[in-house]
Scaffold this active site. Structure first.
Site, PDB file in Angstrom:
ATOM      1  N   TYR A 204       0.831  -1.205   0.000  1.00 48.00           N
ATOM      2  CA  TYR A 204       0.000   0.000   0.000  1.00 48.00           C
ATOM      3  C   TYR A 204       0.869   1.260   0.000  1.00 48.00           C
ATOM      4  O   TYR A 204       0.364   2.374  -0.073  1.00 48.00           O
ATOM      5  CB  TYR A 204      -0.930  -0.023   1.229  1.00 48.00           C
ATOM      6  CG  TYR A 204      -1.991   1.055   1.247  1.00 48.00           C
ATOM      7  CD1 TYR A 204      -3.119   0.982   0.427  1.00 48.00           C
ATOM      8  CD2 TYR A 204      -1.870   2.158   2.091  1.00 48.00           C
ATOM      9  CE1 TYR A 204      -4.083   1.981   0.446  1.00 48.00           C
ATOM     10  CE2 TYR A 204      -2.837   3.161   2.113  1.00 48.00           C
ATOM     11  CZ  TYR A 204      -3.938   3.062   1.294  1.00 48.00           C
ATOM     12  OH  TYR A 204      -4.894   4.052   1.303  1.00 48.00           O
TER      13      TYR A 204
ATOM     14  N   LYS B 254      -1.485   9.494  -2.072  1.00 44.72           N
ATOM     15  CA  LYS B 254      -2.582  10.196  -1.401  1.00 44.72           C
ATOM     16  C   LYS B 254      -2.032  11.297  -0.476  1.00 44.72           C
ATOM     17  O   LYS B 254      -2.612  12.368  -0.359  1.00 44.72           O
ATOM     18  CB  LYS B 254      -3.450   9.209  -0.600  1.00 44.72           C
ATOM     19  CG  LYS B 254      -4.399   8.428  -1.491  1.00 44.72           C
ATOM     20  CD  LYS B 254      -5.382   7.584  -0.707  1.00 44.72           C
ATOM     21  CE  LYS B 254      -6.470   8.363  -0.012  1.00 44.72           C
ATOM     22  NZ  LYS B 254      -7.541   8.842  -0.916  1.00 44.72           N
TER      23      LYS B 254
HETATM   24  N1  LIG Z   1     -11.557   1.509   2.578  1.00 50.87           N
HETATM   25  C1  LIG Z   1     -10.928   1.940   3.656  1.00 50.87           C
HETATM   26  O1  LIG Z   1     -10.601   1.194   4.589  1.00 50.87           O
HETATM   27  C2  LIG Z   1     -10.602   3.412   3.769  1.00 50.87           C
HETATM   28  C3  LIG Z   1     -10.035   3.885   4.966  1.00 50.87           C
HETATM   29  C4  LIG Z   1      -9.764   5.242   5.102  1.00 50.87           C
HETATM   30  C5  LIG Z   1      -9.996   6.093   4.037  1.00 50.87           C
HETATM   31  N2  LIG Z   1     -10.520   5.608   2.869  1.00 50.87           N
HETATM   32  C6  LIG Z   1     -10.709   6.539   1.775  1.00 50.87           C
HETATM   33  O2  LIG Z   1     -12.082   6.606   1.439  1.00 50.87           O
HETATM   34  C7  LIG Z   1     -12.232   6.851   0.041  1.00 50.87           C
HETATM   35  C8  LIG Z   1     -13.166   5.827  -0.571  1.00 50.87           C
HETATM   36  O3  LIG Z   1     -12.675   4.538  -0.285  1.00 50.87           O
HETATM   37  P1  LIG Z   1     -13.523   3.215  -0.624  1.00 50.87           P
HETATM   38  O4  LIG Z   1     -12.900   2.118   0.145  1.00 50.87           O
HETATM   39  O5  LIG Z   1     -14.977   3.477  -0.488  1.00 50.87           O
HETATM   40  O6  LIG Z   1     -13.140   3.059  -2.183  1.00 50.87           O
HETATM   41  P2  LIG Z   1     -13.609   1.976  -3.255  1.00 50.87           P
HETATM   42  O7  LIG Z   1     -14.602   1.010  -2.690  1.00 50.87           O
HETATM   43  O8  LIG Z   1     -12.377   1.428  -3.872  1.00 50.87           O
HETATM   44  O9  LIG Z   1     -14.396   2.869  -4.320  1.00 50.87           O
HETATM   45  C9  LIG Z   1     -13.686   3.689  -5.152  1.00 50.87           C
HETATM   46  C10 LIG Z   1     -14.656   4.551  -5.926  1.00 50.87           C
HETATM   47  O10 LIG Z   1     -13.870   5.448  -6.690  1.00 50.87           O
HETATM   48  C11 LIG Z   1     -14.264   5.338  -8.047  1.00 50.87           C
HETATM   49  N3  LIG Z   1     -13.107   5.590  -8.870  1.00 50.87           N
HETATM   50  C12 LIG Z   1     -11.927   4.928  -8.900  1.00 50.87           C
HETATM   51  N4  LIG Z   1     -11.105   5.472  -9.808  1.00 50.87           N
HETATM   52  C13 LIG Z   1     -11.783   6.506 -10.369  1.00 50.87           C
HETATM   53  C14 LIG Z   1     -11.490   7.438 -11.388  1.00 50.87           C
HETATM   54  N5  LIG Z   1     -10.336   7.421 -12.034  1.00 50.87           N
HETATM   55  N6  LIG Z   1     -12.434   8.349 -11.709  1.00 50.87           N
HETATM   56  C15 LIG Z   1     -13.645   8.381 -11.081  1.00 50.87           C
HETATM   57  N7  LIG Z   1     -13.983   7.514 -10.107  1.00 50.87           N
HETATM   58  C16 LIG Z   1     -13.070   6.581  -9.771  1.00 50.87           C
HETATM   59  C17 LIG Z   1     -14.883   3.975  -8.221  1.00 50.87           C
HETATM   60  O11 LIG Z   1     -15.799   4.014  -9.307  1.00 50.87           O
HETATM   61  P3  LIG Z   1     -16.120   2.717 -10.257  1.00 50.87           P
HETATM   62  O12 LIG Z   1     -16.508   1.594  -9.333  1.00 50.87           O
HETATM   63  O13 LIG Z   1     -17.220   3.180 -11.142  1.00 50.87           O
HETATM   64  O14 LIG Z   1     -14.849   2.396 -10.984  1.00 50.87           O
HETATM   65  C18 LIG Z   1     -15.557   3.792  -6.871  1.00 50.87           C
HETATM   66  O15 LIG Z   1     -16.820   4.415  -6.864  1.00 50.87           O
HETATM   67  C19 LIG Z   1     -10.818   6.839  -0.554  1.00 50.87           C
HETATM   68  O16 LIG Z   1     -10.339   8.151  -0.666  1.00 50.87           O
HETATM   69  C20 LIG Z   1     -10.024   6.081   0.491  1.00 50.87           C
HETATM   70  O17 LIG Z   1      -8.653   6.424   0.511  1.00 50.87           O
HETATM   71  C21 LIG Z   1     -10.830   4.294   2.707  1.00 50.87           C
END
Ligand SMILES: NC(=O)c1ccc[n+]([C@@H]2O[C@H](COP(=O)([O-])OP(=O)(O)OC[C@H]3O[C@@H](n4cnc5c(N)ncnc54)[C@H](OP(=O)(O)O)[C@@H]3O)[C@@H](O)[C@H]2O)c1
Length: 258
Positions: A153, A160
């Site tokens: 990661y 980020k």
């Molecule tokens: N998951 C965790 O444990 C965690 C912890 C802390 C912070 N966060 C932060 O929270 C945020 C969301 O995380 P998540 O886990 O919900 O993410 P996720 O499930 O991987 O979802 C990512 C989203 O971003 C979209 N996406 C990816 N690349 C893109 C691009 N080039 N243009 C437009 N849309 C794009 C995807 O759309 P499509 O599906 O249509 O491709 C999807 O809707 C991120 O910033 C992450 O760093 C996550």
């Protein structure tokens, strides 16, 4: 310069909100009366299903496909929102990635740094005084200069963090226009695809986090992101969700904004 009147629903663009934390943030904000624009990259059907679910619950949502890592696509995204709704009140920079199997070596920086500042710059002329930009990040990225990110990661964490630093470098421009800027950083979020993938690849990294206490849920983190769109806080304030152990260690100069 336009100003928010408080009579119309806010227009809130949430990048990457077809699933996960972005989708839940859309549900929360629509439930509070905002019109949410659900941006997706590929999963149009999933975004449309979410918008329909929000409408069924009495809320207001629309969908907008765009690959935010493509500058032309990002430009069209912002222009289309402004053309359709006449304005944009809040930009939630949620979309993130770089672990995709076919991703080019520079893709993480393109998406997690350049696309974030690019969208902020595109939105800036349209955001009214009192508008808000929220950047969503993880503790693994936010604290990456002082704390080792989980194996595999590191590149995402560095990109980020570079995105956060580049946005913080724009705070003078945000201040000039009266626009708020808030960072929301979370520990690993239970039940997300990223944590499930990591659990399969490196179970110890997730166990190490669980040993510190319950991981925040998607609902808890999304509520903090939604709250950040109205939070009365200094420019560049950081909201932390979960991971108390991160906070008790020495932080970087940028993190001391929080
Ligand atoms: N998951 C965790 O444990 C965690 C912890 C802390 C912070 N966060 C932060 O929270 C945020 C969301 O995380 P998540 O886990 O919900 O993410 P996720 O499930 O991987 O979802 C990512 C989203 O971003 C979209 N996406 C990816 N690349 C893109 C691009 N080039 N243009 C437009 N849309 C794009 C995807 O759309 P499509 O599906 O249509 O491709 C999807 O809707 C991120 O910033 C992450 O760093 C996550």
């Amino acid at each position: 310069m336009t100003t928010t009147t408080g009579t119309e629903p806010r227009i809130v663009l949430i990048t990457g909100s077809s699933r996960g934390i972005g989708a839940e943030t859309a549900r929360v904000l629509a439930g509070r009366g905002d019109h949410v624009v659900v941006n997706y990259r590929e999963k149009r059907k999933r975004a449309e299903t979410l918008a329909a679910e929000i409408a069924d619950a009495g809320g207001s949502a629309s969908v907008a496909g765009a690959d935010i890592a493509d500058p032309e696509s990002a430009r069209a995204l912002v222009e289309n929102v402004v053309a359709e709704f006449g304005r944009l009140d809040v930009l939630v920079l949620n979309a993130s990635g770089g672990l995709e199997r076919d991703a080019a070596p520079d893709y993480a920086m393109l998406l997690n740094r350049d696309a974030q500042t690019g969208l902020a710059a595109l939105a800036l002329p349209h955001l009214p005084a009192g508008g808000r930009i929220v950047f969503v990040t993880s503790h693994q990225a936010h604290f990456s200069p002082t704390r080792q990110a989980p194996p595999g990661y590191e590149q995402i964490a560095a990109s980020k963090r570079a995105g956060e630093d580049a946005l913080r470098a724009m705070t003078g421009e945000f201040a000039d226009r009266g626009i708020g800027f808030t960072v929301v950083s979370g520990d690993m979020i239970d039940g997300t695809i990223i944590v499930r993938l990591l659990e399969r690849r490196d179970p110890d990294a997730v166990t190490e986090r669980r040993d510190q206490g319950d991981l925040p849920t998607v609902e808890e983190f999304a509520t903090a992101v939604a709250d950040a769109t109205t939070l009365d806080a200094p420019l560049g304030h950081t909201v932390y969700v979960g991971g108390q152990d991160f906070l008790s260690e020495p932080t970087t100069p940028a993190a001391s904004h929080g």
